[in-house]
Design a protein around this motif. Structure first.
Motif, PDB file in Angstrom:
ATOM      1  N   GLU A   1      43.310  47.080  36.597  1.00 45.10           N
ATOM      2  CA  GLU A   1      42.690  46.316  37.680  1.00 45.10           C
ATOM      3  C   GLU A   1      42.428  47.187  38.911  1.00 45.10           C
ATOM      4  O   GLU A   1      41.385  47.084  39.527  1.00 45.10           O
ATOM      5  CB  GLU A   1      43.559  45.106  38.048  1.00 45.10           C
ATOM      6  N   SER A   2      43.366  48.070  39.259  1.00 46.48           N
ATOM      7  CA  SER A   2      43.148  48.932  40.411  1.00 46.48           C
ATOM      8  C   SER A   2      42.043  49.946  40.116  1.00 46.48           C
ATOM      9  O   SER A   2      41.268  50.299  41.008  1.00 46.48           O
ATOM     10  CB  SER A   2      44.439  49.633  40.829  1.00 46.48           C
TER      11      SER A   2
ATOM     12  N   SER B   1      44.462  36.373  36.273  1.00 41.20           N
ATOM     13  CA  SER B   1      43.369  36.872  35.443  1.00 41.20           C
ATOM     14  C   SER B   1      43.872  37.607  34.207  1.00 41.20           C
ATOM     15  O   SER B   1      43.083  38.032  33.386  1.00 41.20           O
ATOM     16  CB  SER B   1      42.467  37.792  36.269  1.00 41.20           C
ATOM     17  N   ASN B   2      45.178  37.756  34.059  1.00 42.08           N
ATOM     18  CA  ASN B   2      45.757  38.442  32.907  1.00 42.08           C
ATOM     19  C   ASN B   2      46.183  37.430  31.845  1.00 42.08           C
ATOM     20  O   ASN B   2      47.327  37.393  31.425  1.00 42.08           O
ATOM     21  CB  ASN B   2      46.941  39.310  33.344  1.00 42.08           C
TER      22      ASN B   2
ATOM     23  N   TRP C   1      48.131  46.367  33.019  1.00 37.79           N
ATOM     24  CA  TRP C   1      47.193  45.470  33.704  1.00 37.79           C
ATOM     25  C   TRP C   1      46.962  45.911  35.145  1.00 37.79           C
ATOM     26  O   TRP C   1      45.819  45.983  35.600  1.00 37.79           O
ATOM     27  CB  TRP C   1      47.708  44.041  33.667  1.00 37.79           C
TER      28      TRP C   1
ATOM     29  N   LEU D   1      34.733  42.974  34.207  1.00 36.68           N
ATOM     30  CA  LEU D   1      36.019  42.380  33.844  1.00 36.68           C
ATOM     31  C   LEU D   1      36.543  43.038  32.573  1.00 36.68           C
ATOM     32  O   LEU D   1      35.769  43.463  31.716  1.00 36.68           O
ATOM     33  CB  LEU D   1      35.868  40.875  33.619  1.00 36.68           C
ATOM     34  N   SER D   2      37.873  43.093  32.432  1.00 38.65           N
ATOM     35  CA  SER D   2      38.462  43.734  31.255  1.00 38.65           C
ATOM     36  C   SER D   2      38.858  42.697  30.209  1.00 38.65           C
ATOM     37  O   SER D   2      39.251  41.580  30.539  1.00 38.65           O
ATOM     38  CB  SER D   2      39.681  44.550  31.666  1.00 38.65           C
TER      39      SER D   2
ATOM     40  N   GLU E   1      38.559  48.315  40.647  1.00 34.43           N
ATOM     41  CA  GLU E   1      38.185  47.922  42.022  1.00 34.43           C
ATOM     42  C   GLU E   1      37.371  48.980  42.713  1.00 34.43           C
ATOM     43  O   GLU E   1      37.291  50.077  42.446  1.00 34.43           O
ATOM     44  CB  GLU E   1      39.430  47.617  42.847  1.00 34.43           C
TER      45      GLU E   1
END
Length: 86
Positions: free
Chosen positions: A82-83, A36-37, A78, A9-10, A86
């Motif tokens: 996120e991409s 999640s942001n 973001w 997770l970031s 994944e």
């Protein structure tokens, strides 16, 4: 400010100090809502040392407020992060 990855997770963080391999950071906490942001600054500073390899990217912009306490990262940044995770 930088964005780092921990346990897949970031998280946004402020670098306080560093050496060759590690950085000392003050980190934000994730808010677990339908998005999640969302992040908050914890009541007590969360200061840790992390491996430099965990840094994903520098953040050109500070997270912006979406509520009185919650902040979010720029949507374009973001989505890219996120991409990539994944």
């Amino acid at each position: 400010m930088v964005l780092y990855v921990y346990d897949g997770l970031s998280y946004p963080e402020i670098i306080l100090s560093d050496d060759e391999d590690y950085v000392e950071v003050k980190t934000m906490s994730r808010v677990w809502l339908n998005t999640s942001n969302r992040y908050v600054w914890p009541m007590r500073d969360d200061v840790l040392w992390y491996d430099r390899k965990s840094i994903i990217t520098l953040l050109d912009e500070e997270p912006v407020h979406v509520t009185k306490r919650h902040l979010k990262i720029n949507d374009d940044i973001w989505a890219a992060v996120e991409s990539a995770l994944e």
